[in-house]
Design a protein around this motif. Structure first.
Motif, PDB file in Angstrom:
ATOM      1  N   LEU A 106       0.922  -1.258  -0.246  1.00 48.83           N
ATOM      2  CA  LEU A 106      -0.067  -0.195  -0.038  1.00 48.83           C
ATOM      3  C   LEU A 106       0.956   1.288   0.004  1.00 48.83           C
ATOM      4  CD1 LEU A 106      -2.874   0.784   0.036  1.00 48.83           C
ATOM      5  CD2 LEU A 106      -2.667   0.902   2.661  1.00 48.83           C
ATOM      6  N   PRO A 107       1.074   2.024  -1.083  1.00 52.70           N
ATOM      7  CA  PRO A 107       1.615   3.332  -1.148  1.00 52.70           C
ATOM      8  C   PRO A 107       0.809   4.315  -0.561  1.00 52.70           C
ATOM      9  CG  PRO A 107       0.777   2.763  -3.452  1.00 52.70           C
ATOM     10  CD  PRO A 107       0.362   1.568  -2.418  1.00 52.70           C
ATOM     11  N   SER A 108       1.473   5.198  -0.103  1.00 53.16           N
ATOM     12  CA  SER A 108       1.052   6.586   0.553  1.00 53.16           C
ATOM     13  C   SER A 108       1.885   7.530   0.322  1.00 53.16           C
ATOM     14  CB  SER A 108       0.274   6.388   1.860  1.00 53.16           C
ATOM     15  OG  SER A 108      -0.430   7.498   2.227  1.00 53.16           O
ATOM     16  N   THR A 109       1.385   8.761   0.893  1.00 54.31           N
ATOM     17  CA  THR A 109       2.007   9.987   0.904  1.00 54.31           C
ATOM     18  C   THR A 109       2.262  10.786   2.166  1.00 54.31           C
ATOM     19  OG1 THR A 109       1.266  10.600  -1.217  1.00 54.31           O
ATOM     20  CG2 THR A 109       2.224  12.348  -0.017  1.00 54.31           C
ATOM     21  N   SER A 110       3.534  11.043   2.531  1.00 56.47           N
ATOM     22  CA  SER A 110       3.850  11.595   3.883  1.00 56.47           C
ATOM     23  C   SER A 110       4.051  13.040   3.731  1.00 56.47           C
ATOM     24  CB  SER A 110       5.259  10.996   4.494  1.00 56.47           C
ATOM     25  OG  SER A 110       6.326  10.723   3.520  1.00 56.47           O
ATOM     26  N   VAL A 111       3.514  13.910   4.724  1.00 57.56           N
ATOM     27  CA  VAL A 111       3.437  15.243   4.575  1.00 57.56           C
ATOM     28  C   VAL A 111       4.061  15.701   5.666  1.00 57.56           C
ATOM     29  CG1 VAL A 111       1.914  17.319   4.325  1.00 57.56           C
ATOM     30  CG2 VAL A 111       1.292  14.853   3.155  1.00 57.56           C
ATOM     31  N   ALA A 112       4.934  16.535   5.718  1.00 53.90           N
ATOM     32  CA  ALA A 112       5.720  17.426   6.859  1.00 53.90           C
ATOM     33  C   ALA A 112       5.397  18.943   6.772  1.00 53.90           C
ATOM     34  CB  ALA A 112       7.078  17.176   7.075  1.00 53.90           C
TER      35      ALA A 112
END
Length: 272
Positions: A205-211
């Motif tokens: 499962l790919p996703s996007t990390s946000v900072a």
């Protein structure tokens, strides 16, 4: 492979930084995913292993019906204490417990869930055997693990920066532990050794990390994980210097201001 004790030590300043920075950056999307999968199974009794500061716990409390009992456990009291400060939308039971020696009767739960904790278990097969023991017939083990570090771009960038900063002895916590248990054949073998006879269902499962900024991402990974102990051991100013270098590397790779990066995990479901 025997993991150093420091890999499992989430103490001192780590729980606060973990909850403040790391949970929203990488854990929250996968917690929502696991809770959705858990709700679809309609369990009446749920045990969470390695709950940390409660990212998955909070999602389970929101997603499961009020009558579903939830017990959230972790080996590290400071992490559970921080989780309890944040709280949940409804009452759940918190308990310090070692996943290798669970203090519960056989067949006590319909679902055992674990978010990004399996990688830290010293003996994976033994931990799976304990999960199998406390599951009732027809129950389910549900967990996720990080995929290889190259598919998790913030972490990979930080590790590359640290390898350049400490070329003689690069810190390898991230590769050794959080991103060291991604091979599906190895996971399946350990599950079989733990008594799970059915083949696991594995979804990548790919996703996007946000900072909010490169600084936040650097703080999260260098200071909000057990990597911190390795860096602190390298000298008085090493932690700060390493964080600064990682911030620069993240800014160069992803820009300034709010940054986004690819992340990827395996989600594993196996019936008891």
């Amino acid at each position: 492979m025997q993991l150093p004790d420091s890999d499992k030590a989430f103490t001192g300043a780590i729980p606060e930084l973990y909850e403040q920075y790391l949970v929203p950056m990488i854990f929250a999307p996968y917690a929502a995913d696991l809770a959705r999968r858990a709700a679809a199974l309609r369990p009446a009794r749920v045990l969470e292993l390695a709950a940390g500061t409660g990212a998955l716990t909070r999602e389970l409390a929101r997603s499961l019906p009020p009558q579903a009992a939830i017990v959230a456990t972790d080996l590290n009291p400071p992490m559970l204490e921080r989780a309890q400060v944040v709280g949940t939308s409804r009452p759940i039971a918190w308990q310090v417990a070692d996943a290798m020696r669970l203090p519960f009767d056989d067949g006590s739960f319909d679902l055992v869930a674990c978010q990004f904790g399996v990688m830290f278990f010293p003996d994976k097969a033994a931990a799976f055997a304990e999960a199998r023991r406390v599951l009732a017939p027809g129950g389910t083990l549900l967990f996720n693990v990080w995929d290889r570090i190259e598919d998790n771009h913030f972490t990979h960038t930080v590790c590359q920066a640290l390898a350049q900063l400490f070329p003689d002895a690069p810190p390898d916590f991230m590769m050794r532990t959080p991103h060291g248990y991604y091979r599906q054949a190895e996971i399946a073998a350990h599950l079989r050794q733990g008594g799970f006879l059915a083949a696991p269902a594995v979804e990548t499962l790919p996703s996007t990390s946000v900072a909010a900024s490169p600084r936040i991402a650097a703080m999260a990974l260098c200071q909000g994980t057990p990597l911190r102990a390795d860096l602190e051991a390298r000298g008085t100013d090493a932690l700060q210097h390493a964080t600064d270098c990682c911030e620069q590397a993240l800014a160069q790779a992803f820009g300034t201001g709010s940054i986004k990066g690819r992340m990827q995990a395996h989600v594993v479901t196996v019936p008891a």
